[in-house]
Design an enzyme around this catalytic site. Sequence first.
Site, PDB file in Angstrom:
ATOM      1  N   GLU A 197      -9.212   3.285  -0.347  1.00  0.00           N
ATOM      2  CA  GLU A 197      -8.975   1.910  -0.804  1.00  0.00           C
ATOM      3  C   GLU A 197      -8.710   1.858  -2.311  1.00  0.00           C
ATOM      4  O   GLU A 197      -9.347   2.541  -3.096  1.00  0.00           O
ATOM      5  CB  GLU A 197     -10.188   1.044  -0.474  1.00  0.00           C
ATOM      6  CG  GLU A 197      -9.973  -0.429  -0.742  1.00  0.00           C
ATOM      7  CD  GLU A 197     -11.150  -1.275  -0.265  1.00  0.00           C
ATOM      8  OE1 GLU A 197     -10.921  -2.424   0.129  1.00  0.00           O
ATOM      9  OE2 GLU A 197     -12.292  -0.772  -0.287  1.00  0.00           O
ATOM     10  N   LYS A 243       0.823  -1.213   0.000  1.00  0.00           N
ATOM     11  CA  LYS A 243       0.000   0.000   0.000  1.00  0.00           C
ATOM     12  C   LYS A 243       0.858   1.265   0.000  1.00  0.00           C
ATOM     13  O   LYS A 243       0.355   2.371  -0.206  1.00  0.00           O
ATOM     14  CB  LYS A 243      -0.950  -0.014   1.195  1.00  0.00           C
ATOM     15  CG  LYS A 243      -2.030  -1.079   1.086  1.00  0.00           C
ATOM     16  CD  LYS A 243      -2.918  -1.122   2.312  1.00  0.00           C
ATOM     17  CE  LYS A 243      -4.052  -2.129   2.124  1.00  0.00           C
ATOM     18  NZ  LYS A 243      -3.589  -3.502   1.919  1.00  0.00           N
TER      19      LYS A 243
END
Length: 652
Positions: free
Chosen positions: A552, A419
């Site tokens: 997200e 991420k």
Amino acid sequence: MINNYFAYYSQKYASKWLVLGIDLVSILATFFMAYFIRFNFTLGFDLTQFLVQLPFILALAAISFLVVGSFKSVIRHTGFTDVVNVFKSIVLMSFTCVAVVLFNRFADVLPGFTIPLSIIVMHALLSFVVLSASRLLFKMTYKHLKCKLLLTKRVLIYGIEDSAIATYNALLNNARTSFNIIAFVDDDVKKKGRSINGVPILSYNRLNGNYVDSNNIDEIIVADQNADNGKLMKLVDGLVDSDVKVTKVPPIEQWINGELNTKQIKQVQIEDLLGRPPIKIDNPNLLNEFRGETVLVTGAAGSIGSELVKQLSNFDVKQLVLVDQAESALYDVQQDLKRDGKHNYTAIVADIRDGLRIDSIFQTHKPTMVFHAAAYKHVPLMEKSPYEAIKINVNGTKLLADTSSRYNVKKFVFVSTDKAVNPTSVMGATKRMAEMYISCLQKESKTKFITTRFGNVLGSNGSVIPLFKKQIENGSPLTLTHKDITRYFMTIPEASQLVLEAGTMGKGGEIFIFDMGESVKIYDLAKNMIKLSGLRYPEDIDIKITGLRSGEKLYEELLANGENTLSTYHKKILISKTRELDYARVKSEIEELCITNRFQNNNIVMKMKSLIPEYKSNNSEYEKFDKRVNLYKKAKGINENKQDSNIFKSVK
């Protein structure tokens, strides 16, 4: 209820002493049969002498059975070994009888006592046949009654090796459930048409939903210890619409006393269906790397941290220092180490944001290696609390790295995430900033700073698998943010092994990334989890699409724009070549950001965006800053990829 009564009474009343009694009665009956046959099926023999011989034969038989122990076997599980023990008992009885008769003929200790040798031989043969046949008859009767009275499952066994045969025997010997083994399944088409113990071998290519439904298969048991995960995934996918249950036999080393118990056969786990072979590390250099070292692990009670501790405890380390702020979870890790007989560790409740506390720990324990796994990792929560994310993920890492450098720690291994690559969330951006800071520190420190990046870890705290499991248990729909969302996955042991391996090969300044195979579509994973739980989609459990959460991504990446990789001696571990940084400016601005006022969320995010050009918010309130910057750049004719703090000051 019938299952319990049947199992209870069959075990209670078929005791070894009852078996001994029946065996002795059988011996007397066959002794009479030997005389009866010897005298042409008439009673033309001396009954008085026969009655004198009976107690003698009874005593010899009792002694032989007690010496060999043939009566101690569980009759309903009679096998080849039990028949051999019966044979040994009969041989011992017969040879003893012959020896006594011959001795008495010469010594005449018992005048007039004798047994014809032909009777002894016939008696031995008859006894062996009757005792063996009675056991097999009881076993067959028991199996027949069990099929009538107990629930019968129709199963397929995937595999034909030793573990598959052991599974077959365990199923047949189960006292509470009757199993009807329909076929063995094997990948080799050449074995089609052959059989094992009368059970046919089915080609893997024939195993599909139609075969399962037409043969009323209740369960497929995967007994092949080397089963290909890709084929398992294909098998489960192909049976999504069938009611069949797919289970798996545990590794042989987990069997109880080397024997398989049917209770150990469990549902196939989603971890078994990654669609790639498990990643295995077999590097003898790891032993030398950690021998005699004092290793500090932060986040030691977390998913990755606790597995790192478990694996490190198997090396010859001088001491393990476990640091975590979660008291109860750390206590559990401590108890696990105690159960495993490990004592060279110290568990410390501490907050990595407390510089004085961290310095005290380093001063007391003098760690030579540090594995930093402590972090805030939940994307939506951190999106709402940038200050908290900065405190732990950036400032906590900074304090720990600075202290490690000050105390000349040999290696500092930082556990990052995919991420951090082209981040779209506050959490991902903070992890990227932490990577950048330790890269800056590498330029001025003797400590070797090493970063590891990997994707989602199956079964880790807060990951999608435990969430889906809980929803399935509650009978509620599985919640999925987007039908096309994909993720890279690896298991907790895989992730920890790769972190240790990367820590061993690291020379300082590298960002290691791991080859995790193809990304997995979460929608397919959700359907497979429903299937593996013995339920049907969508009849029993549905899947609800909720929309992407704040920050997200639809898919994860392992490399940022402008990065490429270098290979290492391990094919699953690569080194990311990151873009050059202005180390002095980056280090200074990160240090400044770590003391930013907690209420200035917008200011924090803007500063992160100025430091990380590729940080573009997604489905977040902070997208407004990206839009303003893009408009400003377009108006000023500035290169789209150029970003610095002055631009943000201009559009603030």
